[in-house]
Motif scaffolding. Sequence first.
Motif, short mmCIF file in Angstrom:
data_model
loop_
_atom_site.label_atom_id
_atom_site.label_comp_id
_atom_site.label_asym_id
_atom_site.label_seq_id
_atom_site.Cartn_x
_atom_site.Cartn_y
_atom_site.Cartn_z
N HIS A 189 26.04 1.45 15.90
CA HIS A 189 25.21 2.08 16.33
C HIS A 189 25.22 3.57 16.15
CE1 HIS A 189 22.12 3.85 19.24
NE2 HIS A 189 21.12 2.88 18.82
N SER A 227 20.15 2.03 13.84
CA SER A 227 19.50 2.67 14.72
C SER A 227 18.88 1.65 15.83
CB SER A 227 18.28 3.55 14.31
OG SER A 227 17.36 2.85 13.42
N THR A 228 18.48 0.56 15.50
CA THR A 228 17.52 -0.33 16.52
C THR A 228 18.41 -1.77 16.16
OG1 THR A 228 16.16 -1.33 14.85
CG2 THR A 228 15.48 0.73 16.03
#
Length: 485
Positions: free
Chosen positions: A295, A392-393
């Motif tokens: 992440h 990011s997600t």
Amino acid sequence: MGLLDGGNWNGKIFVDGWIDGGGGVRDVVEPATGAVLGSIGIADASDAARAAESASRAQKAWAATPPEERAAVLRRAGQLWEQHQDEIDSWLIREGGSIPPKAQLETHRAANDCYEAAGLPTHPHGLVLPTNGPRWSFARRRPSGVVTVIAPFNFPLILSIRSVAPALALGNSVLLKPDPRTAVSGGVSIMRIFEEAGLPPGVLQLLVGGADVGEAVVAAPEVSVVAFTGSTNAGRAVGALASRHLKRVHLELGGNNALVVLPGADLALAASAGAFGSFMHQGQICMTSGRHLVHESLHEQYVEILAEKAQHLPVGDPFAEQVALGPIIDSGQLNRIDAIVKETVAAGATLSAGGTYDGLFYRPTVLSGVETSMRAWTDEIFGPVAPVTAFSTIDEAIALASESEYGLSLGILGDVGLAMKVADGVPSGIVHINEQTVDDEPNIPFGGVGASGNGSRFGGADANIDAYTNTQWLTVRSEIAPYPF
């Protein structure tokens, strides 16, 4: 006297006894030093044909052997692995470049595979089926016949014995073709163990050789089942040949496994897991953590910690000193690893650690800023290289982890709820939550999907019975049935 003392196997193959192979002799070379440890006989296609014929004859009597006697052979084999562990460990260290804990794992696992297989002869081998007629109806499992086992160099003992032991336990005979580079620890040791355990002659044959022998032990008319572990390219060739000859084939192939580090994960623990997953046995494991997806909130620190670990891991001769990484198996494999690293750096990735070598000793390597088009991301490297990229997600993590032709093992580190979502979204034969990607046990069904295999499973009673027996429908009436003709 040790299991491998005496030299009766030196320079020989095993076809109903230790004999000269038609392909000559090959040196057994220690990759760490280049020292010659002995020699192994090389078979040719005619040796394979003779072995298959003999194995087929021997199999019928072996299948008819009472289950408790077959189980006893497997139990004795397990005990012999334990008795000779130090000797076998030394061969795994010197011949295969294993560090001692990895060698000890293999020998321990070989014993447990035999103990696990010892339960198969008395495991239920069928079902009673409903039927519309006045009869009994059964589905019973029968031995397949002759099984060919082809195994690679990286875990030569585990990746041979996990198929040899259950196939034998279920009443089959076996043709074993180990990788010539690790033929003692992955072949001779198994042959000697089963000799000492009392396996009847002809039931297990040892054929070290090249592609001609590989083709022969797949195509031999006596062979019914092929169990292959190795690269995806080689697996495709074996699968095509087996299918052409109408053989059942079990393929456990390569991997480019994702390790996903979720937001909020403990960085120190995650980096430790990542280092083990990528650098264990010099990255020469099909389950190696080949792609680190971290992440964005943790990415920079993760790379720093992982790189620091890589810089401090000792690399050297595992037989002479205490190290974390031993040698790459040979120069061809090392040159491939180095070419992928150099090409990826040239394409714009950052070399955060490693990327150098001395002889066959390749430093553990961390690549950051890796894009999905770069070779270190797309290819199975089979070396101590950790490519890292950020996401990011969670949906992006799932997409990135799924963006591979391989589907063997997936590791997810961090929040279990998020990890469950990732696990459900990524095609993979194996998923570990809060563990890295490298793990296996004798009683679990092991295998991958996509380019990692054809969905077959190695390990566990149900998977092994499916792999190494055939189903026969059997009906019984009290008297001859009436027919209208």
